[in-house]
Write a protein that holds these residues in place. Structure first.
Motif, PDB file in Angstrom:
ATOM      1  N   VAL A 172       1.214  -1.418   0.032  1.00  0.00           N
ATOM      2  CA  VAL A 172       0.595  -0.301   0.174  1.00  0.00           C
ATOM      3  C   VAL A 172       0.570   1.305   0.547  1.00  0.00           C
ATOM      4  CG1 VAL A 172      -1.750  -0.691   0.676  1.00  0.00           C
ATOM      5  CG2 VAL A 172       0.164   0.091   2.377  1.00  0.00           C
ATOM      6  N   GLY A 173       0.175   2.608  -0.821  1.00  0.00           N
ATOM      7  CA  GLY A 173       0.860   3.866  -0.637  1.00  0.00           C
ATOM      8  C   GLY A 173      -0.115   4.392  -0.142  1.00  0.00           C
ATOM      9  N   MET A 174       0.613   6.307  -0.530  1.00  0.00           N
ATOM     10  CA  MET A 174      -0.550   6.967  -0.042  1.00  0.00           C
ATOM     11  C   MET A 174       1.400   8.180  -0.408  1.00  0.00           C
ATOM     12  SD  MET A 174      -2.880   8.399   2.630  1.00  0.00           S
ATOM     13  CE  MET A 174      -3.631   6.762   2.965  1.00  0.00           C
ATOM     14  N   ALA A 175       0.321   9.503  -1.696  1.00  0.00           N
ATOM     15  CA  ALA A 175       0.790   9.862  -1.902  1.00  0.00           C
ATOM     16  C   ALA A 175       0.365  11.469  -1.387  1.00  0.00           C
ATOM     17  CB  ALA A 175       1.572  10.321  -3.281  1.00  0.00           C
ATOM     18  N   GLU A 176       0.684  12.410  -1.147  1.00  0.00           N
ATOM     19  CA  GLU A 176      -0.099  14.080  -1.569  1.00  0.00           C
ATOM     20  C   GLU A 176       1.083  15.252  -2.083  1.00  0.00           C
ATOM     21  OE1 GLU A 176      -2.752  16.891   1.898  1.00  0.00           O
ATOM     22  OE2 GLU A 176      -1.551  14.731   2.415  1.00  0.00           O
ATOM     23  N   GLU A 177       0.079  15.612  -2.857  1.00  0.00           N
ATOM     24  CA  GLU A 177       0.872  17.187  -3.247  1.00  0.00           C
ATOM     25  C   GLU A 177      -0.611  17.955  -2.718  1.00  0.00           C
ATOM     26  OE1 GLU A 177       3.567  19.368  -6.358  1.00  0.00           O
ATOM     27  OE2 GLU A 177       3.237  16.816  -5.537  1.00  0.00           O
ATOM     28  N   PRO A 178       0.574  18.909  -2.309  1.00  0.00           N
ATOM     29  CA  PRO A 178       0.007  20.417  -2.330  1.00  0.00           C
ATOM     30  C   PRO A 178      -0.625  21.291  -3.650  1.00  0.00           C
ATOM     31  CG  PRO A 178       2.172  20.489  -1.769  1.00  0.00           C
ATOM     32  CD  PRO A 178       2.174  19.520  -2.500  1.00  0.00           C
ATOM     33  N   LEU A 179      -2.081  22.108  -3.131  1.00  0.00           N
ATOM     34  CA  LEU A 179      -2.617  23.428  -4.623  1.00  0.00           C
ATOM     35  C   LEU A 179      -1.954  24.325  -3.675  1.00  0.00           C
ATOM     36  CD1 LEU A 179      -5.567  20.704  -5.257  1.00  0.00           C
ATOM     37  CD2 LEU A 179      -3.428  21.083  -6.854  1.00  0.00           C
ATOM     38  N   ASP A 180      -1.680  25.149  -4.836  1.00  0.00           N
ATOM     39  CA  ASP A 180      -1.664  26.824  -4.554  1.00  0.00           C
ATOM     40  C   ASP A 180      -3.229  27.362  -5.020  1.00  0.00           C
ATOM     41  OD1 ASP A 180      -2.340  29.589  -4.929  1.00  0.00           O
ATOM     42  OD2 ASP A 180      -0.292  29.436  -4.693  1.00  0.00           O
ATOM     43  N   ASN A 181      -4.373  27.049  -3.745  1.00  0.00           N
ATOM     44  CA  ASN A 181      -5.381  27.464  -4.764  1.00  0.00           C
ATOM     45  C   ASN A 181      -6.084  28.265  -5.776  1.00  0.00           C
ATOM     46  OD1 ASN A 181      -6.251  25.654  -2.984  1.00  0.00           O
ATOM     47  ND2 ASN A 181      -7.315  27.316  -1.445  1.00  0.00           N
ATOM     48  N   LEU A 182      -5.006  29.662  -5.539  1.00  0.00           N
ATOM     49  CA  LEU A 182      -4.930  31.126  -6.043  1.00  0.00           C
ATOM     50  C   LEU A 182      -4.888  30.855  -7.590  1.00  0.00           C
ATOM     51  CD1 LEU A 182      -4.044  34.187  -3.893  1.00  0.00           C
ATOM     52  CD2 LEU A 182      -6.449  33.386  -4.244  1.00  0.00           C
ATOM     53  N   GLU A 183      -3.682  29.758  -7.655  1.00  0.00           N
ATOM     54  CA  GLU A 183      -2.548  29.334  -9.154  1.00  0.00           C
ATOM     55  C   GLU A 183      -3.333  28.739 -10.479  1.00  0.00           C
ATOM     56  OE1 GLU A 183       1.495  30.405  -8.571  1.00  0.00           O
ATOM     57  OE2 GLU A 183       1.577  32.217  -7.643  1.00  0.00           O
ATOM     58  N   GLU A 184      -3.632  27.339  -9.196  1.00  0.00           N
ATOM     59  CA  GLU A 184      -3.687  26.260 -10.053  1.00  0.00           C
ATOM     60  C   GLU A 184      -4.825  26.381 -11.567  1.00  0.00           C
ATOM     61  OE1 GLU A 184      -1.789  23.551  -9.628  1.00  0.00           O
ATOM     62  OE2 GLU A 184      -0.827  24.211  -7.560  1.00  0.00           O
ATOM     63  N   GLY A 185      -4.390  26.498 -12.313  1.00  0.00           N
ATOM     64  CA  GLY A 185      -5.567  26.236 -12.875  1.00  0.00           C
ATOM     65  C   GLY A 185      -5.967  24.921 -13.610  1.00  0.00           C
ATOM     66  N   PRO A 186      -7.077  24.308 -14.208  1.00  0.00           N
ATOM     67  CA  PRO A 186      -7.275  22.798 -15.041  1.00  0.00           C
ATOM     68  C   PRO A 186      -5.903  21.996 -15.302  1.00  0.00           C
ATOM     69  CG  PRO A 186      -8.804  24.531 -16.314  1.00  0.00           C
ATOM     70  CD  PRO A 186      -7.590  25.355 -15.610  1.00  0.00           C
ATOM     71  N   LEU A 187      -5.070  23.170 -16.835  1.00  0.00           N
ATOM     72  CA  LEU A 187      -3.844  21.986 -16.625  1.00  0.00           C
ATOM     73  C   LEU A 187      -3.110  21.683 -15.410  1.00  0.00           C
ATOM     74  CD1 LEU A 187      -2.653  20.545 -19.116  1.00  0.00           C
ATOM     75  CD2 LEU A 187      -1.635  22.484 -19.582  1.00  0.00           C
ATOM     76  N   SER A 188      -2.358  22.484 -14.626  1.00  0.00           N
ATOM     77  CA  SER A 188      -1.905  22.028 -13.816  1.00  0.00           C
ATOM     78  C   SER A 188      -2.437  21.097 -12.606  1.00  0.00           C
ATOM     79  CB  SER A 188      -1.510  23.613 -13.087  1.00  0.00           C
ATOM     80  OG  SER A 188      -0.156  23.191 -11.631  1.00  0.00           O
ATOM     81  N   LEU A 189      -3.952  21.810 -12.826  1.00  0.00           N
ATOM     82  CA  LEU A 189      -4.201  20.477 -11.500  1.00  0.00           C
ATOM     83  C   LEU A 189      -4.532  18.708 -11.788  1.00  0.00           C
ATOM     84  CD1 LEU A 189      -6.312  20.391  -9.354  1.00  0.00           C
ATOM     85  CD2 LEU A 189      -7.957  20.039 -10.216  1.00  0.00           C
ATOM     86  N   LEU A 190      -5.130  18.600 -12.967  1.00  0.00           N
ATOM     87  CA  LEU A 190      -3.901  17.553 -14.371  1.00  0.00           C
ATOM     88  C   LEU A 190      -2.726  17.004 -13.910  1.00  0.00           C
ATOM     89  CD1 LEU A 190      -5.994  15.401 -15.706  1.00  0.00           C
ATOM     90  CD2 LEU A 190      -4.969  16.648 -17.968  1.00  0.00           C
TER      91      LEU A 190
END
Length: 245
Positions: A178-196
């Protein structure tokens, strides 16, 4: 005598060769390539590192070579010591001595190294992975009328959980991980492509961590020309399997 090869960073000095009296003509990168070409013939290498000599030793280089198998390191030292190999003058090679009183904390190999080791001992088609579950554990904001557009960008982080198993089909051996991974997001700068892109990256990292975990439950016992993979289950039980080299 049996040798255990775990899916871990090799730490024993009996798996390490010190090579010195390397000529000063080639670059360190060229020497590294030449050393890898020669010593990989004796077994799978974990690393080949080349260093310049100390000033008091004169011009030239020395190298530290790590094998996964102490048996392979011993064969390489015996065959190559005082030989010219790829240069005009002979090199000197010393094999480290294992000190049983010294305990090392074994570090798990990353997933790419685990796959390299599995490919070497089991063959490229001798094992596979099966993803059992890949789940998005990210915490969306409270549902709104525009949830599809707003919620993904308002997440504080992307988080994925993966459960899989490494399978040796010819020997009916399965090792769960099993494994878990987490990636922080910048609410103000994340666009659809970056999120994908970050979503794919986080999924991949969770799978890699699960693979590493699964391989930690496998160990390889080498007996002469025979290979015995063992599945080491969480409760400490072992399932010995026999694989002809």
């Amino acid at each position: 005598m049996a040798e255990l090869v775990p899916f871990a960073v090799p730490t024993g000095s009996d798996k390490t060769l010190l090579v010195w009296e390397l000529s000063s003509g080639p670059t360190a990168e060229a020497l590294q390539h030449s050393l890898f070409t020669v010593f990989s013939q004796f077994g799978l290498l974990y690393s080949v590192r080349v260093f310049p000599n100390a000033a008091v030793a004169g011009p030239g280089f020395y190298a530290v070579i790590k094998f996964y198998s102490a048996r392979d390191a011993h064969r390489a030292q015996k065959a190559c010591n005082q030989k010219q190999l790829f240069q005009k003058s002979p090199v000197k090679i010393r094999l480290g001595t294992q000190h049983k009183a010294v305990q090392h904390n074994a570090l798990a190999l990353n997933s790419s190294r685990c796959q390299e080791l599995a490919n070497y001992y089991f063959g490229f088609n001798g094992w596979s992975k099966r993803i059992i579950k890949l789940q998005d554990l990210s915490d969306p904001e409270e549902e709104t009328e525009n949830e599809d557009m707003v919620a993904p960008l308002q997440r504080q982080s992307l988080k994925f959980f993966c459960a899989l198993e490494v399978v040796l089909p010819s020997y009916e051996c399965r090792s769960p991980g099993v494994g878990m991974a987490e990636e922080p997001l910048d609410n103000l700068e994340e666009g659809p492509l970056s999120l994908l892109m970050k979503r794919k990256k986080t999924q991949k990292l969770a799978i890699q961590k699960a693979m590493t975990d699964a391989f930690q439950k496998l160990q390889i016992v080498v007996l002469g020309q025979l290979l015995f993979p063992e599945a080491v289950w969480p409760r400490g039980g072992r399932m010995p399997l026999r694989l002809q080299l």
